[in-house]
Design a protein around this motif. Structure first.
Motif, mmCIF file in Angstrom:
data_model
loop_
_atom_site.group_PDB
_atom_site.id
_atom_site.type_symbol
_atom_site.label_atom_id
_atom_site.label_comp_id
_atom_site.label_asym_id
_atom_site.label_seq_id
_atom_site.Cartn_x
_atom_site.Cartn_y
_atom_site.Cartn_z
ATOM 1 N N TYR A 199 0.829 -1.209 0.000
ATOM 2 C CA TYR A 199 0.000 0.000 0.000
ATOM 3 C C TYR A 199 0.865 1.261 0.000
ATOM 4 O O TYR A 199 0.586 2.225 -0.723
ATOM 5 N N GLY A 200 1.908 1.259 0.827
ATOM 6 C CA GLY A 200 2.798 2.422 0.844
ATOM 7 C C GLY A 200 3.498 2.619 -0.481
ATOM 8 O O GLY A 200 3.592 3.749 -0.995
ATOM 9 N N LEU A 201 3.993 1.528 -1.066
ATOM 10 C CA LEU A 201 4.686 1.637 -2.353
ATOM 11 C C LEU A 201 3.742 2.066 -3.466
ATOM 12 O O LEU A 201 4.102 2.878 -4.323
ATOM 13 N N ALA A 202 2.526 1.524 -3.468
ATOM 14 C CA ALA A 202 1.560 1.915 -4.496
ATOM 15 C C ALA A 202 1.289 3.415 -4.437
ATOM 16 O O ALA A 202 1.219 4.093 -5.475
ATOM 17 N N ALA A 203 1.144 3.952 -3.225
ATOM 18 C CA ALA A 203 0.907 5.387 -3.086
ATOM 19 C C ALA A 203 2.116 6.189 -3.552
ATOM 20 O O ALA A 203 1.982 7.208 -4.250
ATOM 21 N N ILE A 211 1.099 3.933 -12.955
ATOM 22 C CA ILE A 211 -0.184 3.262 -12.752
ATOM 23 C C ILE A 211 0.126 1.974 -11.997
ATOM 24 O O ILE A 211 0.904 1.142 -12.475
ATOM 25 N N THR A 212 -0.425 1.813 -10.810
ATOM 26 C CA THR A 212 -0.065 0.663 -9.986
ATOM 27 C C THR A 212 -1.167 -0.387 -10.003
ATOM 28 O O THR A 212 -2.356 -0.061 -9.956
ATOM 29 N N ARG A 213 -0.737 -1.629 -10.081
ATOM 30 C CA ARG A 213 -1.644 -2.776 -9.994
ATOM 31 C C ARG A 213 -1.235 -3.588 -8.771
ATOM 32 O O ARG A 213 -0.169 -4.197 -8.760
ATOM 33 N N MET A 214 -2.068 -3.563 -7.742
ATOM 34 C CA MET A 214 -1.775 -4.335 -6.537
ATOM 35 C C MET A 214 -2.383 -5.720 -6.694
ATOM 36 O O MET A 214 -3.610 -5.870 -6.720
ATOM 37 N N LEU A 215 -1.533 -6.723 -6.826
ATOM 38 C CA LEU A 215 -1.991 -8.080 -7.053
ATOM 39 C C LEU A 215 -2.275 -8.778 -5.724
ATOM 40 O O LEU A 215 -1.832 -8.329 -4.662
ATOM 41 N N VAL A 298 12.262 2.537 1.725
ATOM 42 C CA VAL A 298 13.531 3.205 1.422
ATOM 43 C C VAL A 298 13.998 2.818 0.029
ATOM 44 O O VAL A 298 14.420 3.677 -0.765
ATOM 45 N N CYS A 299 13.920 1.530 -0.306
ATOM 46 C CA CYS A 299 14.323 1.095 -1.647
ATOM 47 C C CYS A 299 13.421 1.709 -2.716
ATOM 48 O O CYS A 299 13.866 1.964 -3.844
ATOM 49 N N GLY A 300 12.157 1.951 -2.373
ATOM 50 C CA GLY A 300 11.277 2.644 -3.311
ATOM 51 C C GLY A 300 11.804 4.020 -3.668
ATOM 52 O O GLY A 300 11.808 4.422 -4.834
ATOM 53 N N HIS A 301 12.261 4.759 -2.645
ATOM 54 C CA HIS A 301 12.809 6.103 -2.890
ATOM 55 C C HIS A 301 14.156 6.050 -3.613
ATOM 56 O O HIS A 301 14.417 6.859 -4.510
ATOM 57 N N ILE A 302 15.010 5.119 -3.210
ATOM 58 C CA ILE A 302 16.386 5.105 -3.716
ATOM 59 C C ILE A 302 16.488 4.453 -5.089
ATOM 60 O O ILE A 302 17.300 4.874 -5.921
ATOM 61 N N PHE A 303 15.660 3.454 -5.374
ATOM 62 C CA PHE A 303 15.802 2.705 -6.623
ATOM 63 C C PHE A 303 14.618 2.831 -7.571
ATOM 64 O O PHE A 303 14.798 3.070 -8.766
ATOM 65 N N ILE A 304 13.399 2.662 -7.054
ATOM 66 C CA ILE A 304 12.267 2.601 -7.981
ATOM 67 C C ILE A 304 11.939 3.973 -8.562
ATOM 68 O O ILE A 304 11.708 4.097 -9.778
#
Length: 390
Positions: A199-203, A211-215, A298-304
């Motif tokens: 949920y945090g990453l999707a936001a 466009i996020t798809r939460m499976l 953190v990896c979302g901010h640094i890499f994605i």
């Protein structure tokens, strides 16, 4: 293990800008301009008045000069005639200058009696005329790539651009994994927790153009993970959360390999976030994130986020860093690059004492990550340290 910089380079090599689509101007805000656009007209398209006053010929504008007022020119309603010597036209801001005029005398510098005006002694020397094309000329370009903001929208509207070429939004499939996870709102069993990372990453990713798809949550079985990867088909990026380590229940790497993943790397010399993997599965890039919630964010901010920018057509670059002054001393850092939750206020940074990668409550209070280089020595209060805004 590879460094964060090496991991980013490998990730940038996995992705490229997506295709281009045209969207209505009203929908272009926050998108990335994929191709430069050219103005369809000049702005202003005619010489226009910058003030309310009287349009006259510059050569006749002198203290005490008298003019007969022929009519008026207002925005959207020009004066169609030609102004001769000794004549003037009442004009309002934004209105076209009539033929035969090139100067506006502001109304404060005029005495008017019926249809005759007399210029006062202390004339303002400013002509108060906006020349045709003073803002931009027809054919002037708004360069790409750029993240389109409100000011760009206003400019393109003025350029008469109704359809805007933008990079397609990346579709990101997010797969949370683990028998211990249930969705928010469900009743967890005695050994289960609520799935939060997805949920945090999707936001976060939606906020930055995806466009996020939460499976559905994938269980710790090869069959469940295989189904999750099947459901992720068609995505530009697949993000798995958890199961990236090497324990008996960490099956994501094996499941990805079974899908034909071409692995780029596994493990990064950072904390939090060490058990990180990346590669490609078919037409999609894949990033396998650690399961600890702070590590994943953190990896979302640094890499994605940096690779999302590349997919959107923006230049490849790491998360931007600035510096702030420490409010407290810090002990020496270990051998891995450390991203510490922190709070920045008025140019000063306070690093939170608790840095356990399971503490989302600390992350919620943070607005920055304080970055410690591998082997960074002790820091004193007042030292300047690199930070990344989050």
């Amino acid at each position: 293990m590879i460094s964060v910089a090496q991991a980013l380079d490998a990730l940038f090599a996995l992705v490229s800008p997506l295709d281009v689509e045209d969207v209505p101007l009203r929908e272009a805000h926050g998108r990335v301009l994929a191709r430069s656009v050219a103005a369809q007209r000049s702005q202003p398209p005619f010489a226009a008045s910058a003030m309310d006053g009287y349009a006259v010929a510059e050569t006749q504008a002198a203290p005490g000069a008298r003019f007969t007022v022929l009519g008026e020119s207002a925005a959207g309603h020009r004066f169609d005639g030609t102004v001769a010597a000794g004549q003037a036209v009442r004009i309002f801001t934004g209105a076209p200058l009539p033929a035969g005029t090139d100067r506006v005398i502001i109304q404060e510098d005029v005495d008017r009696s019926s249809d005759v005006i007399t210029l006062k002694d202390n004339l303002d020397t400013n002509p108060y005329v906006r020349p045709a094309g003073n803002d931009f000329a027809a054919g002037s370009a708004l360069d790409a790539p750029r993240l389109i903001g409100p000011n760009d929208i206003a400019l393109m509207a003025s350029m008469n651009i109704a359809a805007v070429p933008v990079t397609r939004k990346p579709v990101v499939a997010i797969i949370a994994t683990g028998d211990e996870l249930v969705q928010p709102g469900e009743a967890p069993g005695p050994d289960q927790i609520i799935a939060s990372n997805s949920y945090g990453l999707a936001a976060l990713l939606a906020q930055h153009g995806a466009i996020t798809r939460m499976l559905p949550i994938a269980k710790d079985t090869h069959e469940s993970l295989a189904l999750a990867f099947e459901l992720a088909r068609g995505a530009d990026l697949i993000v798995t959360i958890g199961g990236a380590s090497v324990g008996d229940h960490d099956l994501v790497g094996a499941a990805a390999s079974a899908q034909g993943m071409d692995r780029a790397f596994y493990k990064v010399a950072m904390r939090p976030g060490k058990p990180l993997m990346a590669g490609r599965i078919g037409d999609a890039a894949m990033i396998g994130l650690p399961g600890n919630p702070v590590s994943a964010m953190v990896c979302g901010h640094i890499f994605i986020l940096p690779i999302l920018r590349v997919m959107l057509g923006l230049p490849a670059a790491p998360a931007p860093r600035t510096k702030a002054e420490l409010t407290q001393p810090l002990t020496a850092n270990g051998p891995r690059e450390h991203y510490m939750r922190a709070r920045v206020d008025s140019g000063q940074v306070t690093v939170f004492e608790r840095q356990d990668s399971a503490l989302l409550s600390v992350l919620s209070q943070a607005n920055a990550l304080a970055v410690r280089a591998p082997g960074d020595g002790p820091r004193l209060s007042g030292d300047r340290i690199e930070i990344i805004a989050i």
